[in-house]
Motif scaffolding. Sequence first.
Motif, PDB file in Angstrom:
ATOM      1  N   GLY A 141       0.917  -1.136   0.145  1.00  0.00           N
ATOM      2  CA  GLY A 141      -0.075   0.004   0.106  1.00  0.00           C
ATOM      3  C   GLY A 141       0.838   1.257   0.149  1.00  0.00           C
ATOM      4  O   GLY A 141       0.151   2.488  -0.299  1.00  0.00           O
ATOM      5  N   SER A 142       2.090   1.027   0.278  1.00  0.00           N
ATOM      6  CA  SER A 142       2.907   2.102   0.137  1.00  0.00           C
ATOM      7  C   SER A 142       3.595   2.476  -1.168  1.00  0.00           C
ATOM      8  O   SER A 142       3.313   1.681  -2.147  1.00  0.00           O
ATOM      9  CB  SER A 142       4.032   2.149   1.161  1.00  0.00           C
ATOM     10  OG  SER A 142       4.857   0.890   0.983  1.00  0.00           O
ATOM     11  N   THR A 163       3.254   7.273   2.234  1.00  0.00           N
ATOM     12  CA  THR A 163       3.083   6.248   3.079  1.00  0.00           C
ATOM     13  C   THR A 163       2.063   5.151   2.674  1.00  0.00           C
ATOM     14  O   THR A 163       1.859   4.120   3.350  1.00  0.00           O
ATOM     15  CB  THR A 163       2.741   6.776   4.356  1.00  0.00           C
ATOM     16  OG1 THR A 163       1.878   7.788   4.660  1.00  0.00           O
ATOM     17  CG2 THR A 163       4.237   7.503   4.769  1.00  0.00           C
ATOM     18  N   TYR A 164       0.711   5.721   1.951  1.00  0.00           N
ATOM     19  CA  TYR A 164      -0.229   4.765   1.611  1.00  0.00           C
ATOM     20  C   TYR A 164      -0.856   5.341   0.495  1.00  0.00           C
ATOM     21  O   TYR A 164      -0.844   6.552   0.028  1.00  0.00           O
ATOM     22  CB  TYR A 164      -1.363   4.828   2.980  1.00  0.00           C
ATOM     23  CG  TYR A 164      -2.683   3.773   2.407  1.00  0.00           C
ATOM     24  CD1 TYR A 164      -2.174   2.491   2.562  1.00  0.00           C
ATOM     25  CD2 TYR A 164      -3.739   4.303   1.728  1.00  0.00           C
ATOM     26  CE1 TYR A 164      -3.093   1.430   2.263  1.00  0.00           C
ATOM     27  CE2 TYR A 164      -4.700   3.298   1.540  1.00  0.00           C
ATOM     28  CZ  TYR A 164      -4.563   1.906   1.830  1.00  0.00           C
ATOM     29  OH  TYR A 164      -5.285   1.151   1.546  1.00  0.00           O
ATOM     30  N   GLU A 166      -3.798   4.241  -2.246  1.00  0.00           N
ATOM     31  CA  GLU A 166      -5.062   3.211  -2.353  1.00  0.00           C
ATOM     32  C   GLU A 166      -5.185   3.367  -3.870  1.00  0.00           C
ATOM     33  O   GLU A 166      -5.809   4.284  -4.423  1.00  0.00           O
ATOM     34  CB  GLU A 166      -6.160   4.048  -1.546  1.00  0.00           C
ATOM     35  CG  GLU A 166      -7.383   3.033  -1.733  1.00  0.00           C
ATOM     36  CD  GLU A 166      -8.660   3.584  -0.822  1.00  0.00           C
ATOM     37  OE1 GLU A 166      -9.735   3.075  -0.998  1.00  0.00           O
ATOM     38  OE2 GLU A 166      -8.639   4.988  -0.275  1.00  0.00           O
TER      39      GLU A 166
END
Length: 342
Positions: A141-142, A163-164, A166
């Motif tokens: 996800g990062s 950091t994420y 989606e």
Amino acid sequence: MKPDHNEDDPFDGLSDELLSLIFSKVLDAESLCRCSAVSKRFASLIPLVDAVLLTIPPPKSKPNRGLFLNFGNSLQVTNFIAKLLQFLHQIVLPQSSVSFHSNEGSIHHFSSEVLKNFSHITSLHIQLPSHGGELGANGTGSLLKWESEFGKELESCVVLGATYFERSNKISRIPKRQDRLHESSLATDELKLRVAWMISCLFAASARHCLLKQIIADNPMMLRSLVIEDGSKQGRLRMGEDQFKELRKCVNTRRPLERTKLPAICIKLWYVPLLELPASGCVMKGATLIVIRPLNQVMKMKSDGDLLAGAFDGEEEAEALCEAVREIVKEKKPYLMEMNSF
């Protein structure tokens, strides 16, 4: 049963020009080398191919970290300075990123051995093996992507991270822009993390540049286009014709080649804590864009807009990445930093 040597070879009906065109579409260096063993005619035509994709097989031993960037655990920023200094120490040690040794030989040796079979290469794409664990790989996800340009030394590097990230059309509700601005300051630990991203990307780019110097010291190529990337598509080094000519002039085959030293750099860093990408249907948390240039060349090189316009073209998620770059730059002014040569 012995083969009937009187049978007609179907390739005899094809002209050299047509066969050369077919071989130019193959690209894969290993496949072309196998084709050259089929007949003397093939062996005479394949060295004339001008575009080659060289895929490096994965080493059996643990790969060098300078070539294969692994920063998957970098979200843990505890004891950051100690770990970063240890990382830097490992990079500059002999037999590390400048040597590329493994138990089965070196990437440099493999590349040189394959490329010596081609005498007319003008476009070269080298794909390094992926060892797993890269930030943004394996569904973590990062996200971390980088793209650099070199001549005899670094000319530019663009880093895009989050950091994420989606990858979904089901976008969570995003706070309004005015509600996000007061959250957009970069905390100390977050800044440390992004400095770690930047330094690791720069070292990966530097290691690949050194690998290129070793390759061209053994091969009289005059390239117009070069790309070196890893199998996970995390980072990419690019060079054009003029940049390649500049590098070739400074390669001295009589002296041991050292890691490419990075010059003093000027850094622009944009940070958006939560970023919606409506066109591609994605959301980024901790979205970060970093533009790096040599400090003594800032006024002589192309603008940020021109540099960013071509960044991440050709990526699998190019639409989302390019949209992210545009939206991050719109959000706010960048942080400005400088770093000494290392």
